[in-house]
Scaffold this motif. Structure first.
Motif, short mmCIF file in Angstrom:
data_model
loop_
_atom_site.label_atom_id
_atom_site.label_comp_id
_atom_site.label_asym_id
_atom_site.label_seq_id
_atom_site.Cartn_x
_atom_site.Cartn_y
_atom_site.Cartn_z
N VAL A 111 0.84 -1.20 0.00
CA VAL A 111 0.00 0.00 0.00
C VAL A 111 0.87 1.25 0.00
O VAL A 111 0.67 2.17 -0.81
CB VAL A 111 -0.94 -0.01 1.22
CG1 VAL A 111 -1.57 1.36 1.44
CG2 VAL A 111 -2.03 -1.08 1.04
N VAL A 112 1.85 1.32 0.89
CA VAL A 112 2.69 2.52 0.96
C VAL A 112 3.58 2.64 -0.27
O VAL A 112 3.86 3.76 -0.74
CB VAL A 112 3.52 2.53 2.27
CG1 VAL A 112 4.64 1.49 2.24
CG2 VAL A 112 4.07 3.93 2.54
N ASP A 113 4.00 1.53 -0.85
CA ASP A 113 4.78 1.57 -2.09
C ASP A 113 3.98 2.25 -3.20
O ASP A 113 4.54 3.02 -3.99
CB ASP A 113 5.15 0.16 -2.56
CG ASP A 113 6.22 -0.50 -1.70
OD1 ASP A 113 6.94 0.23 -1.00
OD2 ASP A 113 6.31 -1.74 -1.73
N HIS A 114 2.70 1.96 -3.27
CA HIS A 114 1.85 2.58 -4.30
C HIS A 114 1.81 4.10 -4.13
O HIS A 114 1.89 4.85 -5.11
CB HIS A 114 0.43 2.02 -4.23
CG HIS A 114 0.25 0.71 -4.91
ND1 HIS A 114 0.54 -0.49 -4.32
CD2 HIS A 114 -0.20 0.41 -6.17
CE1 HIS A 114 0.29 -1.48 -5.17
NE2 HIS A 114 -0.17 -0.96 -6.29
N LEU A 115 1.69 4.56 -2.89
CA LEU A 115 1.64 6.00 -2.67
C LEU A 115 2.96 6.67 -3.03
O LEU A 115 2.97 7.76 -3.62
CB LEU A 115 1.27 6.30 -1.23
CG LEU A 115 -0.13 5.88 -0.76
CD1 LEU A 115 -0.42 6.45 0.61
CD2 LEU A 115 -1.20 6.31 -1.74
N ARG A 132 5.04 11.35 4.41
CA ARG A 132 3.77 11.94 3.98
C ARG A 132 2.74 10.87 3.66
O ARG A 132 1.55 11.02 3.94
CB ARG A 132 4.01 12.87 2.79
CG ARG A 132 4.72 14.16 3.17
CD ARG A 132 4.91 15.11 2.00
NE ARG A 132 5.96 14.64 1.09
CZ ARG A 132 5.74 14.13 -0.12
NH1 ARG A 132 4.50 14.00 -0.57
NH2 ARG A 132 6.76 13.74 -0.87
N ALA A 133 3.20 9.77 3.07
CA ALA A 133 2.29 8.66 2.78
C ALA A 133 1.72 8.08 4.08
O ALA A 133 0.52 7.82 4.19
CB ALA A 133 3.01 7.58 1.98
N ASP A 134 2.58 7.91 5.08
CA ASP A 134 2.13 7.38 6.36
C ASP A 134 1.11 8.32 7.01
O ASP A 134 0.15 7.87 7.64
CB ASP A 134 3.31 7.17 7.30
CG ASP A 134 4.16 5.96 6.93
OD1 ASP A 134 3.63 5.08 6.22
OD2 ASP A 134 5.33 5.90 7.33
N GLU A 135 1.31 9.63 6.87
CA GLU A 135 0.38 10.60 7.45
C GLU A 135 -1.00 10.50 6.80
O GLU A 135 -2.03 10.55 7.49
CB GLU A 135 0.94 12.02 7.31
CG GLU A 135 2.11 12.30 8.24
CD GLU A 135 2.63 13.71 8.07
OE1 GLU A 135 2.14 14.43 7.17
OE2 GLU A 135 3.53 14.10 8.84
N LEU A 136 -1.03 10.36 5.47
CA LEU A 136 -2.32 10.23 4.81
C LEU A 136 -3.01 8.93 5.20
O LEU A 136 -4.22 8.91 5.48
CB LEU A 136 -2.14 10.30 3.29
CG LEU A 136 -3.42 10.08 2.47
CD1 LEU A 136 -4.50 11.09 2.85
CD2 LEU A 136 -3.12 10.14 0.97
N LEU A 137 -2.25 7.84 5.24
CA LEU A 137 -2.83 6.57 5.64
C LEU A 137 -3.35 6.62 7.07
O LEU A 137 -4.40 6.05 7.39
CB LEU A 137 -1.80 5.45 5.49
CG LEU A 137 -1.37 5.14 4.05
CD1 LEU A 137 -0.24 4.11 4.05
CD2 LEU A 137 -2.54 4.65 3.21
N ALA A 138 -2.65 7.36 7.95
CA ALA A 138 -3.12 7.52 9.32
C ALA A 138 -4.41 8.33 9.36
O ALA A 138 -5.31 8.04 10.16
CB ALA A 138 -2.04 8.19 10.17
#
Length: 228
Positions: A111-115, A132-138
């Protein structure tokens, strides 16, 4: 219900500069005599949301595809800042983010690889992409799924993943086809908050939606769409 500020409100992707005006004038579509969309008009500017309402099969998705520039109308015209909308045009692609169906996902990427891939495609900073990807997923409350592969997600989790792919890229126009589908009440409220923040930041939204609570919260105008 929608007052909680999301964690990425100040980290929203930077949209192309300047206000936008997306307009459809008597746009219709028919194929071999079958009417997919009766002539429909709408206009949306920066900081506004138009909600499309209508029964299944009424033409909402067809209209969104015309607005995205991926489908040529049989009648009428769709214009973005006075120019024809065309997904092949770099100007359209740079400004319009759309969730129309399921986006392409790669079985060997998490999932994070895609972002991170989306971010690099649109010129994001590689040194901050993971954070930034982790922040959006959170913000979408799926950060615990960041290392899973798309095929390992449930139906509702996949919908949030698909939304993340669109929300992570820069855009000044968001076109969303029933983004609330497969989401529970809590996640619908979460999504509504995020979309309200995008409106406040100057994005123009056109959303096909069946949820009356989301519609009430988001819509500046409601357009009823009918097929043949």
């Amino acid at each position: 219900m929608f007052g909680r500020r999301s964690r990425v409100a100040s980290e929203a992707p930077q949209s192309p500069a300047g206000p936008v005006h997306l307009e459809a004038t008597q746009v219709g579509k028919d194929i071999d005599g079958a009417v997919l969309l009766s002539p429909t008009s709408l206009a949306v500017r920066s900081g506004e949301c138009v909600v499309l309402r209508g029964a299944n099969g009424s033409g909402k998705t067809t209209l969104l595809r015309v607005l995205a520039g991926s489908l040529e109308p049989s009648t009428g015209a769709a214009l973005l800042d006075g120019a024809p909308v065309d997904e092949r045009d770099p100007g359209t692609r740079a400004r319009v983010g759309a969730l129309l169906g399921s986006p392409t996902a790669y079985r060997d990427l998490t999932v994070v690889d895609h972002l991170v891939l989306v971010d690099s495609t649109w010129g994001g900073r590689i040194d901050t992409a993971d954070e930034r990807a982790d922040e959006l997923l959170a913000t979408l409350e799926i950060d615990h799924l960041s290392e899973r592969f798309p095929h390992e997600l449930s139906s509702g989790q996949q919908q949030l993943f698909h939304l993340a792919l669109v929300l992570f890229r820069p855009s000044s126009v968001l076109l969303l086809d029933e983004p609330e589908q497969r989401l529970d009440t809590h996640k619908r409220g979460l999504l509504t908050t995020i979309l309200l923040e995008r409106k406040a930041a100057g994005a123009a939204l056109v959303v096909a939606c069946h949820d009356p609570v989301m519609t009430e919260a988001l819509a500046d105008r409601v357009v009823d769409v009918s097929g043949g």
